[in-house]
Design a protein around this motif. Structure first.
Motif, mmCIF file in Angstrom:
data_model
loop_
_atom_site.group_PDB
_atom_site.id
_atom_site.type_symbol
_atom_site.label_atom_id
_atom_site.label_comp_id
_atom_site.label_asym_id
_atom_site.label_seq_id
_atom_site.Cartn_x
_atom_site.Cartn_y
_atom_site.Cartn_z
ATOM 1 N N ASN A 145 1.210 -1.156 0.282
ATOM 2 C CA ASN A 145 0.298 -0.384 0.154
ATOM 3 C C ASN A 145 1.051 1.481 -0.003
ATOM 4 O O ASN A 145 0.416 2.343 -0.233
ATOM 5 N N ASP A 146 2.348 0.796 -0.075
ATOM 6 C CA ASP A 146 3.381 2.558 -0.052
ATOM 7 C C ASP A 146 3.590 2.760 -1.409
ATOM 8 O O ASP A 146 3.817 1.937 -2.351
ATOM 9 N N PRO A 147 2.935 4.505 -1.524
ATOM 10 C CA PRO A 147 3.555 4.630 -3.104
ATOM 11 C C PRO A 147 4.585 4.751 -3.682
ATOM 12 O O PRO A 147 5.497 4.454 -4.660
ATOM 13 N N ASP A 148 5.842 4.883 -2.466
ATOM 14 C CA ASP A 148 6.881 4.751 -3.062
ATOM 15 C C ASP A 148 7.547 3.094 -3.706
ATOM 16 O O ASP A 148 8.284 3.537 -3.856
ATOM 17 N N LEU A 149 7.061 2.848 -3.576
ATOM 18 C CA LEU A 149 7.391 1.274 -4.199
ATOM 19 C C LEU A 149 7.132 1.509 -5.658
ATOM 20 O O LEU A 149 7.798 0.796 -6.117
ATOM 21 N N MET A 150 5.981 2.543 -6.053
ATOM 22 C CA MET A 150 6.119 2.355 -7.410
ATOM 23 C C MET A 150 6.418 4.215 -8.389
ATOM 24 O O MET A 150 5.978 4.309 -9.047
ATOM 25 N N GLU A 151 7.341 4.545 -7.382
ATOM 26 C CA GLU A 151 7.296 5.921 -7.989
ATOM 27 C C GLU A 151 9.277 6.218 -7.777
ATOM 28 O O GLU A 151 9.257 5.826 -5.935
#
Lengths: 483, 166
Positions: free
Chosen positions: A359-365
């Protein structure tokens, strides 16, 4: 003149090991040793190779915990490329690696509990070894068997999504990671059809603990009384004392729970830890220098971690941790069979961590890698499923590896495994001159509590079993091999 | 010719999986992996859409779920046994504990699959003889010859299976 018993091979343990038991003329066990008799010089093999190849090369060690070696090597090389020691990476770099690592812990622990430990627990240590396997488990408890298969599969899919492929993954590179998590994978893991989603994995992890609690209540003789001996414990802990399987500082406690290694930087591990070579085993014996070869040995792995940490930072696992501590009266547990309990708590913790990360957006950007001033030496540590894993590299001016030192989890557990086998031998062999089936089973169960990977520890290849032999002096009086 | 025939039949024949396993960093232990890669290229070149390949270090319990999704599975592995260049046998489900701690045999995978998923998958094991197992990427010359023979055999074997379904 004394007698000696040798036991080999132990079913379901990789690598070639051999147990020898010495007894005297009165039938008393005088000495028990778990010998490891295979050796491959992996550390020499990587010498001369470009340092950036190490995270892929080390996966050749064995196919059982390649992700742990992949990440530990990458962490050491983070230091070499000047990216820091696990805390200095970009958010995407660190969190993708953490997701990979929790996937590894989840699948490895699930395999161990459902595939190896639960048949022992369900059917009993004395059961026919042909029955003590997951196929029999499937016949008795199909739901549990299916859950074990699917939990292992889920962890493997997390690894594939983060490492890039199942064999010789390339995800972790010096200074970070080579890709973000795809939206396809994020959606699949969060919202996939049941059971292949993280919610179901958390539910099943909770259910596995409930199964264990019920079993424990009815079988205290196996879980609490089978083997027990005092030990020191070593593990990484987060700087605030929380359980952290990917990064932290080194902490050790003595058998009374006193901290004897005070949360030190693992870059300096050689100040605190040394390895002893004994002429009867290829597997070394690590120990804390300050306490010497005789008393400085320690245990690593799930039980060590739960004995060492102050708390767990995920809510469901923390509740279970509190039950674990309460049951042991707030003290350390010195019962190797409690490793199964600790392992299940870590399965739940890993599932909760995976949900948090997915659920952490850091993994995708964001940036994937970071570099700084190059260094000539780096140490990478993490908590592999079986315990603390050390990777240490030095490079030369041509960027070639000139020194590699690995201390794998199973090596760290060498002395405690010997102690566990000795305790079983004293309990079951005293006054006897034949190796019974029950004795064979008990040795297996004692070793299996540590979930050893001997092929990894000795860098050997393939399936090599273990045998038990009984000697009186130099005279072999009995010998048994596994089925 | 083969391409046209396969394309014509591709919607009819069963789902086939060629699953190679081994450690490609240890010389001839790569044989199963290399065979799977070669069959994958052949399948794509010939548009055999229902023939799939996969690879891994070793077999494990989750493979019981994997093979349940296919009609026919061929496990491919390097072999230290005293066989000719290669050997194929139908895998019989077995509950015998001859597996180690972290990997299982083809028989065990099939047994577990039958027990908890389905008994419909037909499974073969293709063993390819290997000779050296050190930390090296390349396979030996003799192993390479065995691999070439095994690939040629397996292509015919698969085509025969496809034909028999039609």
């Amino acid at each position: 003149m004394g007698q000696k018993i040798t036991i080999e091979p132990v079913t379901r343990v990789e690598g070639h090991g051999k147990v020898t038991i010495h007894i005297d003329n009165n039938g008393n066990v005088t000495q028990t040793r778990l010998h490891i008799v295979e050796f491959r010089g992996f550390e020499r093999f990587v010498q001369g190779r470009p340092y950036w190849e190490a995270p892929v090369l080390v996966q050749r060690l064995c196919g059982i915990c390649p992700v742990s070696h992949h990440l530990a090597a990458a962490k050491a090389l983070d230091v070499i490329v000047g990216a820091g020691t696990g805390e200095g990476l970009t958010p995407a770099g660190e969190k993708m690696r953490r997701l990979m690592h929790y996937g590894q812990i989840f699948q490895s622990h699930s395999l161990h509990f459902f595939h190896l430990a639960s048949p022992d627990l369900l059917f009993g240590i004395d059961a026919d070894p042909q029955k003590r396997n997951v196929l029999s488990l499937a016949l008795e408890n199909k739901e549990l068997a299916v859950q074990g298969v699917m939990m292992r599969k889920f962890g493997q899919e997390i690894i594939e999504a983060t490492a890039g492929k199942k064999i010789h993954g390339t995800g972790a590179i010096p200074g970070g990671i080579n890709k973000h998590l795809s939206s396809f994978h994020k959606k699949r893991f969060l919202e996939g059809d049941s059971p292949m989603n993280i919610k179901t994995m958390i539910e099943w992890s909770v259910a596995a603990l409930e199964f264990f609690h019920d079993y424990h209540e009815k079988n205290k003789n196996i879980i609490d009384e089978f083997v027990e001996f005092p030990s020191s414990y070593l593990s990484l802990v987060r700087k605030d004392g929380a359980l952290d399987l990917y990064h932290g500082v080194l902490r050790a406690k003595d058998q009374d729970g006193n901290i004897i290694l005070h949360d030190v930087d693992y870059q300096d591990y050689l100040k605190y830890i040394d390895e002893e070579v004994r002429n009867w085993s290829y597997m070394k014996f690590p120990y804390l220098k300050e306490y010497g070869k005789e008393t400085g040995w320690y245990t690593v792995g799930p039980l060590a971690r739960l004995n060492n940490v102050d708390f767990i930072d995920t809510p469901l696992a923390q509740k279970e941790f509190e039950k674990f501590k309460f049951y042991n009266n707030g003290k350390l547990s010195h019962r190797p069979m409690h490793s199964h309990w600790a392992r299940l708590i870590e399965i739940l913790h890993s599932a909760e961590k995976m949900e948090e990360l997915l659920n952490d957006p850091d993994l995708m950007e964001g940036p994937l890698t970071k570099k700084g001033k190059k260094q000539s030496e780096g140490v990478g540590l993490l908590e592999a499923p079986r315990g603390t894993l050390f990777h240490h590299y030095k490079i030369n001016s041509y960027d070639q590896i000139e020194m590699c030192n690995l201390i794998v989890s199973t090596t760290n557990n060498n002395q405690p495994m010997n102690n566990a086998v000795n305790q079983v031998a004293v309990k079951m062999m005293t006054g006897k001159e034949e190796i019974s089936e029950a004795m064979m089973n008990a040795v297996e169960v004692a070793i299996r509590a540590y979930d050893p990977c001997l092929s990894c520890a000795t860098h050997a290849l393939g399936q090599m079993p273990l045998e038990i032999s009984l000697f009186k002096g130099d005279q072999l009086i009995d010998k048994k091999q596994n089925r | 010719m083969i391409r046209n025939k396969i394309a014509e039949m591709r919607n009819n024949f069963p789902r086939i999986l060629v699953y190679g396993y081994g450690n490609p960093g240890r010389q001839d232990d790569a044989l199963g992996i290399l065979l799977a890669e070669a069959i994958d290229i052949w399948a794509r070149e010939n548009n055999i859409s229902r023939l799939e390949t996969d690879q891994n270090y070793q077999l494990n319990i989750e493979d019981a779920d994997k093979i349940a999704h296919y009609d026919l599975v061929i496990f491919a592995d390097a072999s230290v046994e005293d066989i000719d260049s290669f050997q194929i046998d139908e895998v019989v489900p077995d509950t015998k504990i001859d597996f180690t701690m972290h990997s299982v045999t083809p028989s065990f995978v099939v047994g577990l699959c039958h027990e908890v998923f389905t008994g419909k998958t037909k499974v073969y094991q293709l063993q390819i003889k290997g000779y050296e197992w050190e930390f090296m990427n390349s396979i030996t010359r003799n192993a390479e010859n065995n691999l070439i023979s095994a690939i040629a055999f397996l292509k015919k074997f698969i085509l025969k299976k496809i034909n028999s379904e039609n």
